[in-house]
Design a protein around this motif. Structure first.
Motif, PDB file in Angstrom:
ATOM      1  N   THR A 238     -23.267  14.278 -26.088  1.00  0.00           N
ATOM      2  CA  THR A 238     -23.803  15.490 -25.456  1.00  0.00           C
ATOM      3  C   THR A 238     -22.707  16.294 -24.740  1.00  0.00           C
ATOM      4  O   THR A 238     -22.683  17.513 -24.812  1.00  0.00           O
ATOM      5  CB  THR A 238     -24.944  15.123 -24.485  1.00  0.00           C
ATOM      6  N   LEU A 239     -21.783  15.611 -24.081  1.00  0.00           N
ATOM      7  CA  LEU A 239     -20.727  16.329 -23.347  1.00  0.00           C
ATOM      8  C   LEU A 239     -19.483  16.568 -24.190  1.00  0.00           C
ATOM      9  O   LEU A 239     -18.915  17.667 -24.191  1.00  0.00           O
ATOM     10  CB  LEU A 239     -20.340  15.550 -22.076  1.00  0.00           C
ATOM     11  N   GLU A 240     -19.030  15.548 -24.903  1.00  0.00           N
ATOM     12  CA  GLU A 240     -17.730  15.668 -25.570  1.00  0.00           C
ATOM     13  C   GLU A 240     -17.671  16.736 -26.667  1.00  0.00           C
ATOM     14  O   GLU A 240     -16.660  17.449 -26.744  1.00  0.00           O
ATOM     15  CB  GLU A 240     -17.279  14.316 -26.145  1.00  0.00           C
ATOM     16  N   PRO A 241     -18.691  16.886 -27.525  1.00  0.00           N
ATOM     17  CA  PRO A 241     -18.508  17.844 -28.623  1.00  0.00           C
ATOM     18  C   PRO A 241     -18.112  19.260 -28.173  1.00  0.00           C
ATOM     19  O   PRO A 241     -17.094  19.770 -28.635  1.00  0.00           O
ATOM     20  CB  PRO A 241     -19.839  17.777 -29.382  1.00  0.00           C
TER      21      PRO A 241
ATOM     22  N   ASN B  38     -20.114  10.432 -33.460  1.00  0.00           N
ATOM     23  CA  ASN B  38     -18.946  10.995 -32.790  1.00  0.00           C
ATOM     24  C   ASN B  38     -17.891  11.523 -33.759  1.00  0.00           C
ATOM     25  O   ASN B  38     -17.120  12.406 -33.400  1.00  0.00           O
ATOM     26  CB  ASN B  38     -18.342   9.942 -31.853  1.00  0.00           C
ATOM     27  N   THR B  39     -17.850  11.008 -34.993  1.00  0.00           N
ATOM     28  CA  THR B  39     -16.848  11.479 -35.955  1.00  0.00           C
ATOM     29  C   THR B  39     -17.464  12.403 -37.006  1.00  0.00           C
ATOM     30  O   THR B  39     -16.869  13.404 -37.375  1.00  0.00           O
ATOM     31  CB  THR B  39     -16.143  10.274 -36.620  1.00  0.00           C
TER      32      THR B  39
ATOM     33  N   LEU C 114     -14.733  14.395 -19.188  1.00  0.00           N
ATOM     34  CA  LEU C 114     -14.643  15.492 -18.211  1.00  0.00           C
ATOM     35  C   LEU C 114     -13.195  15.841 -17.869  1.00  0.00           C
ATOM     36  O   LEU C 114     -12.887  17.009 -17.593  1.00  0.00           O
ATOM     37  CB  LEU C 114     -15.399  15.123 -16.924  1.00  0.00           C
ATOM     38  N   ARG C 115     -12.313  14.836 -17.875  1.00  0.00           N
ATOM     39  CA  ARG C 115     -10.908  15.103 -17.534  1.00  0.00           C
ATOM     40  C   ARG C 115     -10.283  16.153 -18.448  1.00  0.00           C
ATOM     41  O   ARG C 115      -9.343  16.855 -18.070  1.00  0.00           O
ATOM     42  CB  ARG C 115     -10.073  13.817 -17.608  1.00  0.00           C
ATOM     43  N   ARG C 116     -10.810  16.263 -19.671  1.00  0.00           N
ATOM     44  CA  ARG C 116     -10.277  17.249 -20.610  1.00  0.00           C
ATOM     45  C   ARG C 116     -10.486  18.686 -20.112  1.00  0.00           C
ATOM     46  O   ARG C 116      -9.854  19.621 -20.599  1.00  0.00           O
ATOM     47  CB  ARG C 116     -10.969  17.039 -21.959  1.00  0.00           C
TER      48      ARG C 116
END
Lengths: 215, 215
Positions: free
Chosen positions: B107-110, A106-107, B171-173
């Motif tokens: 998978t979603l955040e990046p 993640n980082t 997802l809120r982002r």
């Protein structure tokens, strides 16, 4: 029962161990567990049979009895929780090893993976140089912090763990970039990991797949 | 002993619950555990005292007795492993909940986080529109897969878990982007999570920090 994982029938990395099945192969080798591999073409990865196992149409997956998992980090953690060799017994040390797994994915991985995509997909675009420089600056900041943390130690926190395993698979993606030249302890850290017999067995296994497909 | 976490003294998200301490606050509230918060200025985040806890100079951290952790995903997992409420008892269901934690962060955040950075830092640059479109295409592919997986279910895999908690914070982002309008079940999923009393207590607690700093 032997677990089955999926991997690219013909990996875009040409057998250099950068595809994410390498993480699982290496973890299985470290804990001394056998595994089977089901190879998938790019077409098969987008078909309903695979999407039922992996909704995002990627590799690797892990199947063992009635359990199916995806996400290489989650699968490495699952293997590490079930077999000794990748997580310390001490509860606090175990939590920190898991912390380094998340730090790797993640980082460190997001900007490093973005850099790979940029150099593959956007070379020659008007923004290429500026965006490469921006990513390299982000990556160097992260490497500087990681290098400072590692210092003269062999591994990130005591004995080799699943955190080191994931971190090394992420850092290896920079090997052709030259960026690692500025961080000799990180280069030595990668080399130390690559010298592990478990790593070498995993690497040869994934390379054999590419060699066979290319032959 | 009550654990202590760190958070921004003045969050760049203006109290909208997008900073990563929100994940920890929400997890503590879901499992009914108290926590303390130590606020940090941007300057303090780069000072040796904080870097000794968080080598990358970020928030949040977690301190409990002689254990210090960073990486919000690892901390949520640590909380979820120690207190009931965020991971199922069944071993396979537990492994899948952890899989969704990794899916949220890896998978979603990046691409979603990249989009946030782009809209903040690169608006007006020559490549802005083209790069925004490319990121939106990647994000829509991921959302399409996630929406298809979720279907009419309330949560990603059975009962609400730490996987849902992290996925919703990611997802809120996108809420201000309009992208979620195309996925009504995902919008309902976020609203369902935001309606949880534990979410609301956590949200109010982080908002109060921003309100006090701005007052």
């Amino acid at each position: 029962m032997t677990a089955t994982i999926t991997a690219f029938e013909r990996s875009p990395d040409r057998g250099n161990g950068l595809a994410r099945d390498m993480r699982l192969r290496w973890a299985f080798e470290e804990v001394g567990q056998p595994y089977e591999v089901r190879l998938l073409s790019f077409e098969a990865m987008k078909e309903p049979a695979h999407l039922a196992l992996q909704p995002f149409g990627q590799i690797p997956t892990y199947e063992d009895g009635d359990l199916t998992l995806f996400e290489s980090g989650a699968i490495v953690l699952h293997i590490a929780e079930r077999h000794p060799g990748l997580l310390p017994d001490d509860a606090n040390a175990r939590a920190r090893a898991i912390m380094w797994m998340f730090a790797a994915l993640n980082t460190l991985e997001p900007p490093i993976f973005d850099r790979s995509l940029l150099t593959i997909l956007e070379r020659g675009r008007p923004w290429y140089e500026e965006r490469l420089n921006a990513l390299d600056e982000t990556i160097r900041k992260r490497l500087e912090s990681l290098s400072h943390h590692l210092g003269e130690a062999d591994w990130l926190d005591g004995a080799f763990s699943a955190g080191d395993l994931l971190m090394v698979t992420v850092l290896r993606r920079l090997q052709s970039s030259g960026i690692l030249n500025g961080y000799s302890n990180l280069a030595a850290y990668i080399a130390r990991a690559e010298a592990r017999p478990a790593y070498q067995r995993a690497f040869e296994a994934q390379r054999a797949v590419f060699t066979a497909a290319a032959g």
